[in-house]
Design an enzyme around this catalytic site. Structure first.
Site, mmCIF file in Angstrom:
data_model
loop_
_atom_site.group_PDB
_atom_site.id
_atom_site.type_symbol
_atom_site.label_atom_id
_atom_site.label_comp_id
_atom_site.label_asym_id
_atom_site.label_seq_id
_atom_site.Cartn_x
_atom_site.Cartn_y
_atom_site.Cartn_z
ATOM 1 N N ILE A 464 -25.080 15.942 -46.713
ATOM 2 C CA ILE A 464 -24.663 14.574 -47.025
ATOM 3 C C ILE A 464 -25.270 14.089 -48.339
ATOM 4 O O ILE A 464 -25.415 12.886 -48.565
ATOM 5 C CB ILE A 464 -25.011 13.614 -45.863
ATOM 6 C CG1 ILE A 464 -26.502 13.657 -45.533
ATOM 7 C CG2 ILE A 464 -24.196 13.978 -44.633
ATOM 8 C CD1 ILE A 464 -26.918 12.660 -44.448
ATOM 9 N N GLY A 465 -25.613 15.060 -49.188
ATOM 10 C CA GLY A 465 -26.215 14.734 -50.470
ATOM 11 C C GLY A 465 -27.701 14.982 -50.509
ATOM 12 O O GLY A 465 -28.349 14.769 -51.539
ATOM 13 N N LEU A 628 -39.812 21.644 -48.548
ATOM 14 C CA LEU A 628 -38.996 22.841 -48.733
ATOM 15 C C LEU A 628 -38.493 22.994 -50.161
ATOM 16 O O LEU A 628 -38.284 24.107 -50.636
ATOM 17 C CB LEU A 628 -37.818 22.825 -47.753
ATOM 18 C CG LEU A 628 -38.201 22.830 -46.265
ATOM 19 C CD1 LEU A 628 -36.958 22.756 -45.395
ATOM 20 C CD2 LEU A 628 -39.023 24.060 -45.913
ATOM 21 N N THR A 632 -35.513 18.316 -54.613
ATOM 22 C CA THR A 632 -34.668 17.546 -53.703
ATOM 23 C C THR A 632 -35.499 16.578 -52.871
ATOM 24 O O THR A 632 -35.026 15.491 -52.522
ATOM 25 C CB THR A 632 -33.856 18.473 -52.787
ATOM 26 O OG1 THR A 632 -34.741 19.326 -52.049
ATOM 27 C CG2 THR A 632 -32.897 19.335 -53.587
ATOM 28 N N GLN A 636 -34.977 12.531 -52.536
ATOM 29 C CA GLN A 636 -34.852 11.809 -51.278
ATOM 30 C C GLN A 636 -35.830 10.643 -51.197
ATOM 31 O O GLN A 636 -35.479 9.547 -50.766
ATOM 32 C CB GLN A 636 -35.069 12.768 -50.103
ATOM 33 C CG GLN A 636 -33.887 13.662 -49.816
ATOM 34 C CD GLN A 636 -32.640 12.882 -49.481
ATOM 35 O OE1 GLN A 636 -32.548 12.259 -48.429
ATOM 36 N NE2 GLN A 636 -31.679 12.868 -50.394
ATOM 37 N N GLY A 702 -35.382 12.303 -45.128
ATOM 38 C CA GLY A 702 -34.259 11.503 -45.621
ATOM 39 C C GLY A 702 -34.425 10.013 -45.464
ATOM 40 O O GLY A 702 -33.826 9.234 -46.212
ATOM 41 N N GLU A 703 -35.233 9.567 -44.504
ATOM 42 C CA GLU A 703 -35.286 8.135 -44.200
ATOM 43 C C GLU A 703 -36.640 7.479 -44.427
ATOM 44 O O GLU A 703 -36.711 6.258 -44.584
ATOM 45 C CB GLU A 703 -34.832 7.912 -42.749
ATOM 46 C CG GLU A 703 -33.355 8.183 -42.572
ATOM 47 C CD GLU A 703 -32.936 8.300 -41.118
ATOM 48 O OE1 GLU A 703 -32.441 7.308 -40.574
ATOM 49 O OE2 GLU A 703 -33.105 9.385 -40.540
#
Length: 736
Positions: A464-465, A628, A632, A636, A702-703
């Site tokens: 989702i990006g 990881l 990225t 995020q 992500g959040e």
């Protein structure tokens, strides 16, 4: 070189920047027709009459589907999972009842998008309106308790909060509110539905291909194996694409009606009613503390709105229950029911909204006690989960405070409000704590090493990006012992091994172990093949003595003794060597409390005359286990922080409560941060390896970036101005 952890550029980056990556509405199918939704303009009542005659006769129109002629869908039947009715949040033209403003009431299908739009405007609807529930204050008079959620109790209590509050040397009792907010991903919801006989293929913008497969099959009353969902690229979701909404099934119904593929893409204005939003909340915090700052009692009572059609609960008290040690604590959650679209998950649901109230209340207590906000948090640092009384799988929050404070320069802060200035501009420094649960679910993966020494790895997940293509390629390359460029990772198709929803920051933590195991299984098969092969330099050795690296098999003790993987495969039949695996959580969740943590420090500059707020810099430090991919991960964190800025200063769906309709349903009037709004963002992730959580030691990220940001901004605004804004967003009218 080990690939995991490296700042590898996105493997799908070139496809995206050149426009070669097909998003859901861009898949090229022959004879595809275009569909447009028609939405209700009242909040409650019935469709008294719907005149589709003119629209049906317009040029290019293939069908107009309404409750009068829509295919009848199965109702609930006794039996197993496949016999359940579709989720109640769906509106599938099965009756004339209107439950909220913006509900789908018709679908127009035409040869071109413009023809479908033109015909949709020609439909005339006459309603029989009924009094709607649109007053939040009135709805609060009929509150009800929500259903319990797994691992997120809605009502909790420990200790005697009333007695502890009475004993407190300092008490605060404050109310915070957050508005309705909409997700607004760059890619709107879109679906292409195509039937081939009784088999349905959906090209859908979704965060959960397997969920769409199952729910669409339920809605249509067909076996799940007759539905395939394809979603290789998703242009953002942030939670709204985690559920399947009405337009997906309506596209399938329309495609069956016209006998050809149908594309249905929502217009931007249609993203503000039928596909969910963050619910508004009202949160009351009562906190009592001793003179030394030790929290004696914390009470967090939350009211959030939901829909008459289906329930959704924003679990705001989740961070309150685990962040700070307090002998007495009570949390409650209640729902106020309105005639609006069903709310849904929005990036860090519960934690984002709940942390705003909790972390602002902690800041208010720090001022009441004349304590440094960081010192107050450290005074109440929870060494273990205070709710479950079990240790954390890993926790470095103390170090997060230390590192972020030093990078920010917190020691130079003067504590009094309005005490720091740059010329006439008021300067404020604020901070807050971030936390988010470490979630994972069962996932499956498949890997194959081809005769040419390349590998293909598959998992039915979604990107989702967040960079899933890239980080799973890194995980696979390390497990296989192949160079990164020789590994191809595929996802986004229900014909691949099943994976969970890409929500709750669980994708990497769930599918990473499955990918690692599948690749390890394929590699181990190849090693076994080599040690049994008389022509191999590995022959006769134990498999444990053989390692794989850079596409070669080598002996660990004498690395110069080896051969390419492709050579082993060629001598042993020339067929791909495959492995599949499943990974999921076990009993460790009963033994450890699993969360990520962070500290966010913010500087604001406030114009004393105009009340405008600028945020020149933010410093944040996070404890998320193994990172990881450094690149990225940074993206995020920054994305979450920018979202938090929007939550703090801009985002609000302005509802016209006379009619239950969003008045700013576009990106011109619904304000989100742009480049000019964002200052310097300095983020760092602490080294970590939470192998108690999963074998990769990695938690989702992500959040967590959004959590605490709104509170840190609000606390900084108070420090700058002396005005405590408890009602988001913090707009200039609240400061002048």
């Amino acid at each position: 070189m080990k690939q995991v952890g490296q700042a590898i550029p996105r493997t799908d980056g070139r496809l995206k920047v050149t426009g070669a990556a097909p998003f859901s509405a861009e898949h090229a199918l022959p004879r595809v027709a275009h569909a447009v939704l028609v939405l209700s303009t009242i909040a409650k009542g019935r469709v008294n009459a719907i005149d589709t005659a003119r629209a049906s006769g317009m040029r290019g129109v293939l069908a107009v589907m309404s409750h009068k002629n829509a295919p009848r869908l199965p109702r609930e039947k006794p039996g197993g999972e496949e016999q359940k009715p579709p989720p109640p949040k769906l509106n599938l033209l099965q009756d004339d009842e209107i439950r909220y403003n913006g509900q789908p009431i018709a679908v127009v299908v035409a040869e071109t998008l413009e023809q479908a739009q033109d015909a949709a405007r020609a439909i005339k609807v006459r309603y029989a309106p009924q009094p709607a529930l649109l007053d939040f204050q009135a709805a609060k008079r009929k509150l009800r308790k929500p259903k319990e959620q797994p691992d997120r109790p809605m009502q909790t209590q420990r200790g005697n909060v009333q007695a502890s509050l009475a004993q407190a040397a300092q008490r605060i009792d404050v109310l915070y509110t957050t508005p309705v907010e909409n997700h607004n991903p760059m890619e709107p919801h879109a679906t292409i539905a195509a039937w081939e006989g009784d088999h349905l293929t959906l090209y859908d913008a979704t965060q959960y291909v397997s969920g769409v497969k199952k729910n669409c099959a339920r809605a249509l009353g067909i076996p799940p194996e007759k539905v395939r969902v394809v979603s290789p690229y998703v242009g953002g979701g942030f939670g709204c694409k985690g559920n399947m909404w009405s337009h997906v099934v309506l596209a399938a119904m329309a495609a069956r009606m016209v006998g050809r593929p149908v594309k249905l893409a929502l217009e931007r204005i249609q993203m503000f009613a039928p596909v969910g939003a963050r619910p508004m909340t009202e949160q009351r915090l009562r906190i009592g503390a001793g003179p030394d700052g030790r929290l004696l009692a914390v009470v967090h009572d939350t009211i959030s709105h939901t829909s008459v059609q289906d329930d959704f609960t924003e679990p705001c008290s989740s961070p309150t229950r685990i962040l700070y040690a307090s002998d007495s604590l009570q949390t409650t959650q209640q729902l106020a029911t309105l005639n609006v679209g069903v709310p849904t998950y929005m990036r860090a649901p519960g934690e984002a909204t709940g942390s705003f109230a909790l972390e602002c209340a902690i800041d208010e207590m720090a001022y009441a006690l004349n304590m440094d906000p960081v010192a107050l948090r450290l005074q109440n640092y929870a060494e273990q989960d205070p709710e479950k009384n079990i240790p954390f799988s890993a926790k470095q929050l103390r170090e997060c405070y230390k590192v972020a404070a030093e990078r920010f320069g917190w020691a130079r802060r003067t504590s009094s409000p309005r005490s720091m200035k740059a010329g006439r501009t008021l300067v404020g420094w604020g901070m807050a704590t971030a936390t988010y649960p470490a979630n994972r679910m069962p996932a499956k993966a498949w890997a194959g090493i081809a005769p040419d020494g390349t590998a293909l790895v598959r998992c039915g997940s979604q990107d989702i990006g967040t960079g899933t293509y890239t980080i799973m390629t890194q995980v696979a390359a390390d497990a296989l012992g192949l160079p990164l460029e020789k590994v191809r990772f595929e996802l986004g198709d229900t014909e691949m091994p099943e994976a969970p929803v890409s929500g709750g920051s669980m994708t990497a933590a769930s599918i990473g172990p499955a990918v690692h195991r599948a690749c390890t299984a394929a590699r181990d098969k190849l090693v076994t093949m080599a040690v049994a092969d008389k022509a191999s330099p590995m022959h006769g050795f134990n498999a444990a003595e053989v390692e794989t690296a850079d596409g070669w098999l080598r002996l660990r003790a004498t690395p110069e003794r080896g051969e390419p993987m492709a050579a082993v495969i060629a001598r042993n039949g020339g067929q791909a060597v495959t492995g599949d695996a499943e990974a999921g959580p076990g009993e460790e969740k009963k033994q450890y409390s699993m969360h990520s943590f962070g500290a966010v420090f913010v500087e604001v500059q406030v114009d004393p005359d105009l009340g405008t707020v600028r945020v020149p810099r933010i410093v944040a430090c996070y404890d998320v286990g193994t990172v990881l991919n450094a690149k990225t991960a940074r993206s995020q964190f920054i994305g979450g922080i920018v979202w938090g800025l929007g939550m703090a200063l801009m985002e609000k769906t302005e509802m016209d409560w006379r009619y239950g309709r969003a008045a700013n349903a576009n990106l011109a009037d619904y304000h989100v941060p742009v480049n000019a709004d964002v200052g310097d963002i300095d983020v760092v992730a602490l080294p970590g390896n939470d192998t108690r959580f999963n074998e990769l030691g990695a938690r989702g990220i992500g959040e967590i970036g959004i959590v605490g940001v709104a509170a840190a901004v609000a606390n900084a605004v108070y420090h700058a101005t002396g005005k405590r804004v408890r009602d988001l967003p913090i707009t200039l009218d609240k400061l002048v």
